[in-house]
Each structure stands twice: as structure tokens, then as C-alpha cells.
Enzyme design. Structure first.
Site, PDB file in Angstrom:
ATOM      1  N   HIS A 139       6.779  -3.687   5.309  1.00  0.00           N
ATOM      2  CA  HIS A 139       6.620  -2.434   6.077  1.00  0.00           C
ATOM      3  C   HIS A 139       5.627  -2.570   7.234  1.00  0.00           C
ATOM      4  O   HIS A 139       5.563  -1.691   8.096  1.00  0.00           O
ATOM      5  CB  HIS A 139       6.129  -1.304   5.170  1.00  0.00           C
ATOM      6  N   ASP A 176      14.479  -5.254  -1.383  1.00  0.00           N
ATOM      7  CA  ASP A 176      13.535  -4.228  -1.831  1.00  0.00           C
ATOM      8  C   ASP A 176      14.209  -2.854  -1.646  1.00  0.00           C
ATOM      9  O   ASP A 176      15.008  -2.679  -0.728  1.00  0.00           O
ATOM     10  CB  ASP A 176      12.260  -4.322  -0.990  1.00  0.00           C
ATOM     11  N   HIS A 178      13.137  -0.216  -0.520  1.00  0.00           N
ATOM     12  CA  HIS A 178      12.734   0.452   0.722  1.00  0.00           C
ATOM     13  C   HIS A 178      13.225  -0.330   1.943  1.00  0.00           C
ATOM     14  O   HIS A 178      13.453  -1.538   1.863  1.00  0.00           O
ATOM     15  CB  HIS A 178      11.199   0.571   0.773  1.00  0.00           C
ATOM     16  N   ASP A 264      11.921  -3.025  -6.942  1.00  0.00           N
ATOM     17  CA  ASP A 264      11.855  -1.573  -7.082  1.00  0.00           C
ATOM     18  C   ASP A 264      13.224  -0.896  -6.990  1.00  0.00           C
ATOM     19  O   ASP A 264      13.312   0.335  -7.023  1.00  0.00           O
ATOM     20  CB  ASP A 264      10.854  -0.945  -6.101  1.00  0.00           C
TER      21      ASP A 264
HETATM   22 ZN    ZN Z   1       9.659  -1.294  -1.918  1.00  0.00          ZN
END
Ligand code: ZN
Length: 364
Positions: A139, A176, A178, A264
Site C-alpha cells: 500500500h 492479498d 486488498h 487475508d
Molecule cells: Zn491486505
């Protein structure tokens, strides 16, 4: 050749401060452990030891990334700012990224860990590798820490392989849960780095990761987003890999493949709302290994990102390590049967439609 594995005790000492989930503790939020704690990472490494996996792999030692390494991606002002805060009892790298004293050095060691593992794969010292690093990186943007990420570990390692080691074409697959917004931003106008992110639709960051973010300038078409509906299981992920990830890799022909490996999207993650189980991650690893064997001599490097279910992450990690190393340890995942039998684990029509939309946008 062996599979490489990298971890370091200092990764567990990165302090994300008191919070409830990721809400900062205060007068209305009773202090608790921040969701991005060392627990799932420590238990992942511990299970590898108990399973005998640490005796099979080649241990790789991390060195801190240099300022030259990190400033290929981040601005010097951002890096200096992190150091000042870290030297003065900690702070926040930008958005949802609290840290304590010493996290500057630990974040450099995290980026340096991904670099060391990538160099070992690139130089042919190991056949593939897993870097169990912390803090995560996907991120982080050039001038902004986001989503628990201080430095963009994978982006920094990709840039070093290209700048110093002569790698030309590099692919990054981000599984992931996200969106890999930081890695996307690092290579958005670059046609030598293919970035593919599979993620829960508009989860975090909520304003990025759409299918029409395809790259810009000469990089147009070299960024692929696959936003999936919440509730997607192994069937949806396998279909996305078959229909998008593998064909995109074949079209691109990378010299080496990186994976931003968050667990995740696991079925009991406290943040993600997906349903992958350990055998699902095993299958996705197998598919990436098939592509890597076909396209780039098996060169595959996985860098750890998210994954917050301390009970489940270790079994997902072990399954991935068994696949990478070609060694079944015989240690079974006690949660696997339960997770395999969750309803709608197989591909659902609305998930197939979302995958089709992403494939069309990527001209696949
Ligand atoms: Zn994540």
C-alpha cells in the site's frame, strides 16, 4: 536447488501501537492490540519449524535496504520524515500506519529482506523463495505510508533488480485481499513491469483497484485489476488465475515473477470477506509455478503482505512452502475440511461475471 526462506526476529518488534482493530485507542476506544500485530507472522514461522520445513529450505539473511534502494521509489523527504519520527518515539507514516521507535530501521530491513530473497532467486542460488517480512509494503506510495505499509518492499526490490542486476521484464501478482495500490502507482506508466492485483472490490483503499485503471502512457495495458465480490472462494480465485493471471503472464513473458502474498483472503480473516483455504493457496502457488517454469526458469519470489487470522495464516503459509519446495511435510491443516465445505466455495455466476469484466478490460 532449494527453496529460499527469509525471516528475522526484528520484524516481530515493529510496534503498531494500541488500537481496536485499526481504530486508534483513546477516550472512546479501549486500548487493545492493533490488528497488524506480529502474531500471525510469528506463528507462521513457528509452524514451519514444527513441520520440519525450516530444515529443508535454504535460509536467506536480510540486510537493510540502502537509501539508494528505497529512494528509487520513495522521495528522500518521505524517507527522512520516517527516520525523524522513528528516532523520536514513533509516529504515523501517513494513513493508518502507526509505528514506534526503531520502525525506520525495521522497515529498511523488511525492504532489504525482499531484495535479498529476490537476488538469491535471480542469481540462481535458490529455485524460488518466500520472504516473511514485516512491515508489509504493497500500500505504500512514493510520499505516503498507507495501510500498515511504510516502504514499498516489492516495488523497491523490482526496481533494484532492474537497475542493478539487469532484469528487464518483471511481473507482480498481488493476491492479498486488498488492492496493491502502491505497487500499481510505482509502475503505472511502465511497460516493463506488469502489475496484476486480485482483491475484494472497493475494500482498501476504497477509491482504487477498478478494472479501468489499466496504466497510462506506454504503461497502458500493463496494469490489471481484478476486483472480486466479497464472499469469493477458491473457485473464483482459480478461475481468475486461469482466465486472467496465467494468460497475462504468458503474453508478457517476464524474466521473474514476484507475488505480494497476503493471506487475508483466507476464510476466517478478521478483515477480509473472502473464503480461501490452505489448499486454495496451494493451488494458486502451483499455477504460478507452472507459469514461472514455462516462462522464466521457475523464478518466483513471494513477499509477505497481510493476513490477520493467527489461527489460519500458518497453515496457508505451510501449504505455499510445501508447494514451492516440492515437499509434503505430512502436517495437516486442522481447519481445511471445515473450510472446503463452506457453501459457495465453488465459482458463482456473479463472480464469473466480475472476472469476465476484468478479462475484457485487460483484453484477455
Ligand atoms: Zn491486505
Amino acid at each position: 536447488m532449494k527453496t529460499g526462506f527469509l525471516c528475522h526476529e526484528l520484524y516481530m518488534w515493529h510496534d503498531t501501537r494500541s488500537a481496536a482493530l485499526f481504530a486508534t485507542a483513546g477516550l472512546t476506544v479501549e486500548p487493545d492490540e492493533h490488528i497488524e500485530s506480529p502474531k500471525s507472522k510469528r506463528r507462521f514461522r513457528s509452524l514451519l519449524e514444527v513441520a520440519g520445513m525450516l530444515d529443508i529450505v535454504e535460509s536467506i539473511r536480510p540486510e537493510p535496504a540502502t537509501i539508494t534502494d528505497v529512494t528509487r521509489f520513495h522521495s528522500k523527504a518521505y524517507v527522512d520524515g520516517i527516520k525523524v519520527m522513528s528516532d523520536n518515539n514513533g509516529g504515523d507514516a501517513g494513513e493508518l500506519t502507526p509505528f514506534g521507535p526503531g520502525s525506520y530501521e525495521i522497515a529498511l530491513l523488511s525492504a532489504g529482506g525482499v531484495i535479498a530473497a529476490a537476488e538469491a532467486v535471480w542469481d540462481g542460488k535458490v529455485k524460488n523463495a518466500y520472504a516473511l517480512v514485516r512491515p508489509p509494503g504493497h500500500h505504500a506510495e512514493a510520499e505516503l505510508g498507507r495501510g500498515y505499509c511504510i516502504f514499498g518492499n516489492v516495488a523497491i526490490a523490482v526496481m533494484k533488480l532492474r537497475a542493478v542486476h539487469g532484469a528487464k521484464r518483471i511481473a507482480v501478482v498481488d493476491w492479498d485481499v486488498h488492492h496493491g495500490n502502491g505497487t500499481q502507482s510505482a509502475f503505472y506508466s511502465d511497460d516493463d513491469v506488469l502489475t496484476i492485483s486480485l482483491h475484494q472490490d472497493r475494500f482498501y483503499p476504497q477509491d482504487s483497484g477498478a478494472i479501468d485503471e489499466r496504466g497510462e502512457g506506454k504503461g497502458e495495458g500493463y496494469n490489471i485489476n481484478v476486483p472480486l465480490p466479497p464472499g469469493s472462494g477458491v473457485g473464483a480465485y482459480e478461475q481468475a488465475f486461469k482466465q486472467i493471471v496465467q494468460p497475462a503472464l504468458e503474453r508478457f513473458k517476464p524474466d521473474i515473477i514476484f507475488v505480494s502474498s497476503g493471506f487475508d483472503a483466507g476464510a476466517v480473516d478478521p478483515l477480509g470477506r473472502m473464503m480461501i483455504h490452505s489448499n486454495g493457496y496451494r493451488d494458486l502457488t502451483k499455477m504460478l509455478m507452472e507459469s514461472a517454469d514455462k516462462l522464466c526458469g521457475g523464478k518466483l519470489i513471494l513477499a509477505h503482505e497481510g493476513g490477520y487470522a493467527a489461527s489460519h495464516v500458518p497453515y496457508c503459509g505451510l501449504a505455499v512452502m510445501e508447494e514451492l519446495s516440492g515437499t509434503m511435510t505430512g502436517l495437516e491443516d486442522p481447519l481445511l475440511k471445515f473450510m472446503e465445505n463452506i457453501g459457495q466455495q465453488e465459482l458463482q455466476p456473479h463472480q464469473a461475471a466480475a472476472i469476465n469484466d476484468a478479462a475484457v478490460s485487460a483484453s484477455l
